[in-house]
Write an enzyme that holds these catalytic residues in place. Structure first.
Site, PDB file in Angstrom:
ATOM      1  CD  GLU A 115     -15.815  -4.650  61.084  1.00  0.00           C
ATOM      2  OE1 GLU A 115     -15.643  -4.360  59.876  1.00  0.00           O
ATOM      3  OE2 GLU A 115     -15.200  -5.548  61.660  1.00  0.00           O
ATOM      4  CE1 TYR A 124     -13.695  -9.228  56.878  1.00  0.00           C
ATOM      5  CE2 TYR A 124     -15.037  -7.898  58.341  1.00  0.00           C
ATOM      6  CZ  TYR A 124     -13.858  -8.110  57.672  1.00  0.00           C
ATOM      7  OH  TYR A 124     -12.838  -7.193  57.780  1.00  0.00           O
ATOM      8  CG  ASP A 133      -7.357  -6.331  65.181  1.00  0.00           C
ATOM      9  OD1 ASP A 133      -7.793  -6.154  64.026  1.00  0.00           O
ATOM     10  OD2 ASP A 133      -8.078  -6.538  66.165  1.00  0.00           O
TER      11      ASP A 133
END
Lengths: 406, 264
Positions: free
Chosen positions: B44, B170, B55
């Site tokens: 990734e 995911y 993030d």
């Protein structure tokens, strides 16, 4: 027999049911937030149809915020500019000194309807942070305000106000440590605390339904102004003018007038040092992109990396703009212009001396635009300006720019 | 069989994330090679963005390092295309945010992915509700759109998440940002079991996974495990000399993931 009814010619039916204003707006958020965004939309729809919600909102605006705010004719400024009559909607007289509180009252009532027990918000200059801390104190909810470390340093009085009101001010050091980074950090907190936390967004931007609900809560400005102007003059204004960062005070003034074709409107962006230098004019110098949950005009490079905005006014210092403004510009209903830091500073001083009103630097941008256009309009025409905040918070930065040591 | 299908056919897969251009665009190829040498199954590659809202500090800083080194979108596609010439079989996907992916139009982005041999794309801030922004162009180009399911994705919503996605699902195991706390193993096991009832594609678990022990435990129940911030921290620490430490951690992670079902 079926009669074909033409679609009403209205600018007041946005967004669509997916939260889009034309190609703008939408819900560009991480999956973790999406269920909460949908729940907020359901709850807001229910609140809109609930007379008790409106009654509580109106009661707080009247007795806590001090609404309706006055509509004021400015005789000496009008005379000085020598053209159109200048009128002000005096939202700087609200509790906490700006229009921001209107929206915070609405959103904290929504938060409590949803059973949320913790409030977060972002702030740039600190006005939205102070307004959020204020309503949190009023309703006894804990509150965390995310503020860029750069802004914490240059807006010390507002940081102290928030702390007095019981809020925790969390400095954000990521990125350039200003409003955009504070918003990123608030989104990061929200995603980790979705179960109990409500995010009070300060401007008419972010994922749907925020642009719509912030607009609706701020529309009290335009609804009052429209009725007051009709009562005082028997007519509608020829031109509305308001400053735009994210655009909540402007959309609040404009929206109730959008379907009055004789009323022209002008939004004023911050041209900073000039449009060919550092500025915060997303419409004049940006192009459509996706940030902070919505599609709108953004200051960005050719790869879509966001460029920091600059304005003397920390409240306009944001690289985007609310999606409804992006749409209103593209459909041509509202004209958008920009003025520089220096022009805003001059207008700030002009209003102090002609009317005895110290404006915030944000509406000083609107006044600077009026200064250019009023002399070109006939004396029987009317310009209505949103005086969305008072200048107490800005005296330190104005003094610095004027070379005065306090 | 696609590269993704082959990667997951071997048993639980190790998925490793690093930010493209961190610390410099020239240093990234050696780091990607180190992942392959360590035994990674799927890579990734993060596209740096000025505002990485999902993030934590580790990957935020990696984004800033990459952008500070002048990394462009063209650099990312060049890194991906060069990787494909060196490694024909290892699936490579791009992870990033909507604005850099859509700024030149989704067709342009999808075509660049296809030309560079990119197998899939994760876009953090395009939920199923905004799929027209990117999904149709990727599907037309034969590039997998990998969607995220989270602890807040309920059963009613899951079909919308799976619709139009491919490659794998995911599962973001914590409601939060990357690189922070790990979810409890039991909650991961429950979630994976629930997701696998609906998903016909592999279910991969990420967020907060740092050690071979954690990765191995998850690999006993999930089809794959993502490790990101722990590797990005090594790049932050060692800079242009990160390949060695990255290879070592990857090898330890790969051993744990690949042997997870034997020790179960």
């Amino acid at each position: 027999m079926t009669v074909q009814t033409p679609a009403p010619n209205t600018f007041r039916n946005q967004p669509d049911d997916r939260g889009h204003f034309g190609q703008f707006g939408g819900r560009y958020v991480a999956e973790t937030l999406m269920p909460l965004i949908l729940e907020l939309e359901r709850e807001y729809t229910a609140a809109k149809a609930d007379p008790a919600f409106h009654a509580q909102f109106d009661d707080l605006l009247e007795h806590y915020v001090g609404r309706p705010s006055p509509l004021y004719f400015a005789p000496r400024l009008t005379e000085d500019l020598g053209g159109a009559q200048i009128w002000f909607k005096r939202d700087e007289l609200n509790h906490t000194g700006a229009h921001k509180i209107n929206n915070c009252i609405g959103q904290i009532l929504l938060a409590m309807r949803m059973g949320k027990t913790r409030i977060i918000a972002e702030t740039g200059a600190g006005q939205h942070g102070v307004a959020t801390a204020t309503v949190c104190a009023r309703f006894g909810l804990p509150c965390v305000i995310f503020m860029g470390a750069t802004d914490v340093a240059r807006q010390a009085p507002n940081v102290f106000r928030m702390k007095l009101l019981g809020a925790e001010v969390r400095p954000v050091t990521a990125g350039a440590a200003t409003l955009k980074d504070a918003m990123n950090e608030a989104l990061r907190d929200w995603v980790a605390n979705v179960h109990d936390t409500f995010y009070i967004i300060g401007t008419a931007a972010g994922p749907h339904p925020y642009p719509e609900l912030v607009r609706d809560f701020q529309s009290v400005i335009g609804k009052e102004a429209r009725a007051q102007m009709l009562a005082r003059t028997g007519r509608l204004p020829d031109l509305l003018v308001a400053a735009i960062g994210g655009g909540s005070n402007a959309i609040g003034l404009f929206h109730p007038f959008l379907d009055d074709p004789e009323v022209k409107m002008m939004g004023v962006e911050a041209a900073g040092y000039g449009l060919d230098k550092d500025h915060a004019a997303s419409l004049a110098g940006g192009r459509p992109g996706i940030l902070h949950g919505n599609k709108t005009y953004l200051l960005q490079d050719e790869d879509g990396q966001i460029i920091e905005g600059h304005s003397i006014s920390a409240g306009l210092d944001y690289p985007g703009i609310g999606p409804e403004h992006a749409w209103l510009r593209d459909v041509g209903r509202v004209d958008y212009t920009s003025v520089t830091d220096d022009e805003a500073l001059d207008a700030f001083q002009l209003l102090c001396r002609t009317e005895g009103i110290i404006p915030a630097l944000e509406p000083s941008h609107a006044i600077a635009a009026v200064r250019k256009i009023a002399p070109t309009m006939p004396k029987d025409s009317i310009i209505l300006v949103n005086l969305c905040g008072r200048g107490d918070k800005d005296i330190f930065s104005v003094a610095e720019h004027l070379g005065v040591t306090l | 069989m696609s590269r993704f299908e082959r990667a997951f056919a071997k048993g639980p897969a190790l998925v490793c994330f690093v930010t493209g251009g961190d610390p410099t665009p020239d240093a990234t190829p050696a780091i990607l090679d180190a992942l392959v040498e360590g035994g990674v199954d799927v890579i990734e590659l993060g596209m740096p963005f000025t505002d990485p809202m999902a993030d934590g500090p580790a990957i935020q800083n990696a984004n800033l390092r990459a952008l500070g080194a002048g990394t462009t979108t063209a650099d990312i596609f060049r890194i991906a295309a060069d990787f494909r010439t060196r490694h024909a079989d290892v699936p490579l996907m791009l992870m990033g945010y909507a604005n850099p992916m859509t700024i030149r139009g989704s067709e342009w982005f999808a075509a660049e992915c296809q030309k560079a041999g990119v197998d899939g794309v994760i876009c953090v801030d395009i939920p199923p509700e905004e799929d027209p922004e990117l999904g149709p162009a990727l599907r037309a180009a034969g590039v997998s759109l990998i969607r995220l399911a989270t602890p807040t994705t309920d059963a009613a919503r899951l079909p919308a998440v799976l619709e139009g996605s491919s490659g794998f699902l995911y599962y973001v195991s914590v409601a939060g940002i990357t690189g922070m706390q790990q979810a409890a193993q039991t909650s991961i096991e429950d979630a994976v079991a629930r997701l696998k009832q609906h998903a016909s594609i592999p279910v991969v678990v990420g967020f907060g996974v740092r050690t071979p022990e954690q990765a191995g435990a998850i690999a006993r129940v999930a089809d794959g495990v993502v490790v990101g911030s722990a590797l990005v921290d090594l790049v932050g620490l060692h800079g242009a000399r990160a390949a060695g430490p990255v290879r070592e951690l990857t090898k330890a992670l790969a051993d744990a993931v690949h042997s997870a079902r034997e020790t179960a």
